[in-house]
Structure formats: C-alpha cells, structure tokens
Design a protein around this motif. Structure first.
Motif, PDB file in Angstrom:
ATOM      1  N   ALA A 182       0.843  -1.194   0.000  1.00  0.00           N
ATOM      2  CA  ALA A 182       0.000   0.000   0.000  1.00  0.00           C
ATOM      3  C   ALA A 182       0.874   1.237   0.000  1.00  0.00           C
ATOM      4  CB  ALA A 182      -0.911  -0.021   1.229  1.00  0.00           C
ATOM      5  N   GLY A 183       0.417   2.261  -0.696  1.00  0.00           N
ATOM      6  CA  GLY A 183       1.161   3.506  -0.737  1.00  0.00           C
ATOM      7  C   GLY A 183       2.237   3.522  -1.802  1.00  0.00           C
ATOM      8  N   GLY A 184       2.305   2.446  -2.618  1.00  0.00           N
ATOM      9  CA  GLY A 184       3.228   2.433  -3.737  1.00  0.00           C
ATOM     10  C   GLY A 184       4.630   1.925  -3.414  1.00  0.00           C
ATOM     11  N   ALA A 185       4.909   1.600  -2.158  1.00  0.00           N
ATOM     12  CA  ALA A 185       6.231   1.081  -1.815  1.00  0.00           C
ATOM     13  C   ALA A 185       6.314  -0.375  -2.261  1.00  0.00           C
ATOM     14  CB  ALA A 185       6.474   1.184  -0.321  1.00  0.00           C
ATOM     15  N   MET A 186       7.422  -0.742  -2.870  1.00  0.00           N
ATOM     16  CA  MET A 186       7.578  -2.098  -3.365  1.00  0.00           C
ATOM     17  C   MET A 186       7.998  -3.010  -2.214  1.00  0.00           C
ATOM     18  SD  MET A 186       9.929  -3.433  -6.511  1.00  0.00           S
ATOM     19  CE  MET A 186       9.291  -2.144  -7.562  1.00  0.00           C
ATOM     20  N   ASP A 187       7.271  -4.142  -2.052  1.00  0.00           N
ATOM     21  CA  ASP A 187       7.664  -5.052  -0.977  1.00  0.00           C
ATOM     22  C   ASP A 187       8.904  -5.846  -1.405  1.00  0.00           C
ATOM     23  OD1 ASP A 187       6.888  -7.436  -2.380  1.00  0.00           O
ATOM     24  OD2 ASP A 187       4.843  -7.245  -1.641  1.00  0.00           O
ATOM     25  N   ALA A 188       9.567  -6.399  -0.398  1.00  0.00           N
ATOM     26  CA  ALA A 188      10.846  -7.072  -0.632  1.00  0.00           C
ATOM     27  C   ALA A 188      10.692  -8.289  -1.537  1.00  0.00           C
ATOM     28  CB  ALA A 188      11.467  -7.477   0.705  1.00  0.00           C
ATOM     29  N   ASP A 189       9.603  -9.035  -1.399  1.00  0.00           N
ATOM     30  CA  ASP A 189       9.389 -10.210  -2.242  1.00  0.00           C
ATOM     31  C   ASP A 189       9.262  -9.819  -3.703  1.00  0.00           C
ATOM     32  OD1 ASP A 189       9.488 -11.935  -0.093  1.00  0.00           O
ATOM     33  OD2 ASP A 189       7.305 -12.067   0.125  1.00  0.00           O
ATOM     34  N   PHE A 190       8.498  -8.757  -3.973  1.00  0.00           N
ATOM     35  CA  PHE A 190       8.326  -8.334  -5.361  1.00  0.00           C
ATOM     36  C   PHE A 190       9.631  -7.768  -5.915  1.00  0.00           C
ATOM     37  CE2 PHE A 190       6.718  -5.677  -8.873  1.00  0.00           C
ATOM     38  CZ  PHE A 190       6.084  -6.675  -9.599  1.00  0.00           C
ATOM     39  N   ALA A 191      10.366  -7.049  -5.095  1.00  0.00           N
ATOM     40  CA  ALA A 191      11.670  -6.522  -5.533  1.00  0.00           C
ATOM     41  C   ALA A 191      12.609  -7.678  -5.882  1.00  0.00           C
ATOM     42  CB  ALA A 191      12.280  -5.632  -4.457  1.00  0.00           C
ATOM     43  N   ALA A 192      12.593  -8.739  -5.073  1.00  0.00           N
ATOM     44  CA  ALA A 192      13.425  -9.908  -5.362  1.00  0.00           C
ATOM     45  C   ALA A 192      12.967 -10.599  -6.642  1.00  0.00           C
ATOM     46  CB  ALA A 192      13.390 -10.880  -4.186  1.00  0.00           C
ATOM     47  N   TYR A 193      11.658 -10.672  -6.839  1.00  0.00           N
ATOM     48  CA  TYR A 193      11.112 -11.256  -8.061  1.00  0.00           C
ATOM     49  C   TYR A 193      11.583 -10.452  -9.277  1.00  0.00           C
ATOM     50  CZ  TYR A 193       7.697 -12.270 -11.696  1.00  0.00           C
ATOM     51  OH  TYR A 193       7.098 -12.579 -12.896  1.00  0.00           O
ATOM     52  N   LEU A 194      11.534  -9.123  -9.194  1.00  0.00           N
ATOM     53  CA  LEU A 194      11.995  -8.303 -10.309  1.00  0.00           C
ATOM     54  C   LEU A 194      13.479  -8.518 -10.586  1.00  0.00           C
ATOM     55  CD1 LEU A 194      10.080  -4.908  -9.973  1.00  0.00           C
ATOM     56  CD2 LEU A 194       9.726  -6.751 -11.644  1.00  0.00           C
ATOM     57  N   GLU A 195      14.259  -8.802  -9.560  1.00  0.00           N
ATOM     58  CA  GLU A 195      15.675  -9.125  -9.778  1.00  0.00           C
ATOM     59  C   GLU A 195      15.810 -10.431 -10.555  1.00  0.00           C
ATOM     60  OE1 GLU A 195      18.636  -7.568  -9.453  1.00  0.00           O
ATOM     61  OE2 GLU A 195      17.310  -5.872  -9.093  1.00  0.00           O
ATOM     62  N   ARG A 196      14.937 -11.400 -10.277  1.00  0.00           N
ATOM     63  CA  ARG A 196      14.939 -12.650 -11.051  1.00  0.00           C
ATOM     64  C   ARG A 196      14.576 -12.367 -12.503  1.00  0.00           C
ATOM     65  NH1 ARG A 196      11.112 -16.721  -9.001  1.00  0.00           N
ATOM     66  NH2 ARG A 196      11.989 -17.941 -10.697  1.00  0.00           N
ATOM     67  N   VAL A 197      13.582 -11.499 -12.702  1.00  0.00           N
ATOM     68  CA  VAL A 197      13.185 -11.125 -14.060  1.00  0.00           C
ATOM     69  C   VAL A 197      14.378 -10.476 -14.769  1.00  0.00           C
ATOM     70  CG1 VAL A 197      11.711  -9.575 -15.418  1.00  0.00           C
ATOM     71  CG2 VAL A 197      10.722 -10.918 -13.539  1.00  0.00           C
ATOM     72  N   ARG A 198      15.057  -9.583 -14.083  1.00  0.00           N
ATOM     73  CA  ARG A 198      16.217  -8.899 -14.663  1.00  0.00           C
ATOM     74  C   ARG A 198      17.302  -9.906 -15.061  1.00  0.00           C
ATOM     75  NH1 ARG A 198      17.064  -5.055 -10.994  1.00  0.00           N
ATOM     76  NH2 ARG A 198      16.272  -3.360 -12.266  1.00  0.00           N
ATOM     77  N   GLY A 199      17.590 -10.839 -14.176  1.00  0.00           N
ATOM     78  CA  GLY A 199      18.597 -11.851 -14.472  1.00  0.00           C
ATOM     79  C   GLY A 199      18.198 -12.731 -15.641  1.00  0.00           C
ATOM     80  N   ASP A 254      13.900   0.278 -13.747  1.00  0.00           N
ATOM     81  CA  ASP A 254      14.622   0.048 -14.997  1.00  0.00           C
ATOM     82  C   ASP A 254      15.231  -1.356 -14.953  1.00  0.00           C
ATOM     83  OD1 ASP A 254      16.194   0.096 -17.259  1.00  0.00           O
ATOM     84  OD2 ASP A 254      17.393   1.826 -16.650  1.00  0.00           O
ATOM     85  N   LEU A 255      14.753  -2.225 -15.834  1.00  0.00           N
ATOM     86  CA  LEU A 255      15.294  -3.581 -15.893  1.00  0.00           C
ATOM     87  C   LEU A 255      16.647  -3.615 -16.572  1.00  0.00           C
ATOM     88  CD1 LEU A 255      12.135  -5.705 -16.745  1.00  0.00           C
ATOM     89  CD2 LEU A 255      13.299  -5.491 -14.542  1.00  0.00           C
ATOM     90  N   GLY A 256      17.020  -2.534 -17.219  1.00  0.00           N
ATOM     91  CA  GLY A 256      18.334  -2.446 -17.858  1.00  0.00           C
ATOM     92  C   GLY A 256      18.292  -2.915 -19.286  1.00  0.00           C
ATOM     93  N   GLY A 257      18.896  -2.123 -20.153  1.00  0.00           N
ATOM     94  CA  GLY A 257      18.915  -2.454 -21.566  1.00  0.00           C
ATOM     95  C   GLY A 257      19.844  -3.593 -21.886  1.00  0.00           C
ATOM     96  N   SER A 258      20.879  -3.776 -21.073  1.00  0.00           N
ATOM     97  CA  SER A 258      21.822  -4.851 -21.381  1.00  0.00           C
ATOM     98  C   SER A 258      21.561  -6.083 -20.536  1.00  0.00           C
ATOM     99  CB  SER A 258      23.256  -4.370 -21.138  1.00  0.00           C
ATOM    100  OG  SER A 258      23.444  -4.069 -19.772  1.00  0.00           O
ATOM    101  N   GLY A 259      20.697  -5.988 -19.568  1.00  0.00           N
ATOM    102  CA  GLY A 259      20.456  -7.143 -18.697  1.00  0.00           C
ATOM    103  C   GLY A 259      19.127  -7.724 -18.883  1.00  0.00           C
TER     104      GLY A 259
END
Length: 156
Positions: free
Chosen positions: A3-20, A151-156
């Motif tokens: 709530a309030g637009g803050a990203m929770d840690a689980d979703f942030a970790a998931y986005l790191e998996r997406v980035r990888g 930003d997921l990164g253009g090279s990643g």
C-alpha cells in the motif's frame, strides 16, 4: 507492491529474477544470431549450430513465459497495480504465444526435416524473428518502467 506504492521485498526480489532472466534471454538471442551469421555453405554443421542455439532459446523463452505469466507474476501484478497497462500486457501475452510457436516450428524444421531447399530464406526468417524478440524485450522493459518506475536495464 505494498500500500502507498512502496515495493515489498518479495516483489523486488522477483523483479531481480526477471532482470537476471532477461540477460539469459538476450544471450540466447545473440547466440542464435551468431549461429545464423556463420557460413551457410557448411550445410550440416551450420544447421546443427543453429539447431543447438534455437534449442537453448526455446528453453529460455519457455522460462521467460513461465516467469512472467505465472499466477502472481509480472503480468498479473501489472494488471493489478496499473490497470491502464492491461492492453499492453495482453499484446505481450499474444507475442509469447506467437513467438513460442515460431521458435518451436523453426526448431522442428532443423530437427526433423531432411534437406532444406532454401537455407538463405530460412536464415532470413529466423533473423527476423530474433529482431522481433529484441523488440519484445524492449516492450517488456518499458512496461515494467511505466508500472513500477524500475529500470530492468537495456543490457540485462
């Protein structure tokens, strides 16, 4: 997202998996491009190199689809958190279906067909598909940025 637009840690970790995983998918597309660019006159060796690269891409693309389409995954989260982007999610989903079918069809030609009559035409078609996959990654990165200001990164 919390709530309030803050990203929770689980979703942030998931986005790191997406980035990888995006980096793996980028590397697979590059490997197919490199295989396609090798001398076609090698015949069977060219076909085997392209087949191996397409097989790896097929695996990585299926992983990408699973990662983004799973319940609670990226696309479901974007639809929930940014409903205005639902149409773009739907277009990416259609692309997943089409590109997955195309990759598998080209792979089947290399695995099961005898001789291919027109290798240059086959190479051009697969090269076109690789460009479409590059643009698909770009659209996915743009979607995540618009939904989450990440930003997921253009090279990643």
């Amino acid at each position: 997202m919390a709530a309030g637009g803050a990203m929770d840690a689980d979703f942030a970790a998931y986005l790191e998996r997406v980035r990888g995983h995006r980096a793996e998918l980028r590397d697979s597309v590059a490997a197919v491009d490199e295989a396609l660019a090798s001398p076609i006159a090698r015949g069977g060796a060219w076909r085997e190199r392209v087949r191996a690269a397409l097989a790896e891409l097929s695996h990585d693309f299926r992983d990408h689809v699973d990662l983004t389409e799973r319940p609670g995954g990226l696309y479901a989260s974007v639809r929930r958190d940014s409903p205005r982007l639902a149409g773009r999610v739907q277009r990416l989903l259609r692309e997943h279906e089409r590109y997955g079918e195309d990759i598998d069809a080209y792979l089947a030609v290399l695995e099961h067909a005898g001789t291919m009559a027109d290798l240059p035409v086959f190479r051009e078609e697969v090269t076109t598909l690789m460009g479409q996959l590059v643009r698909h990654r770009q659209k996915g990165a743009d979607l995540v940025y618009e939904a989450y200001d990440v930003d997921l990164g253009g090279s990643g």
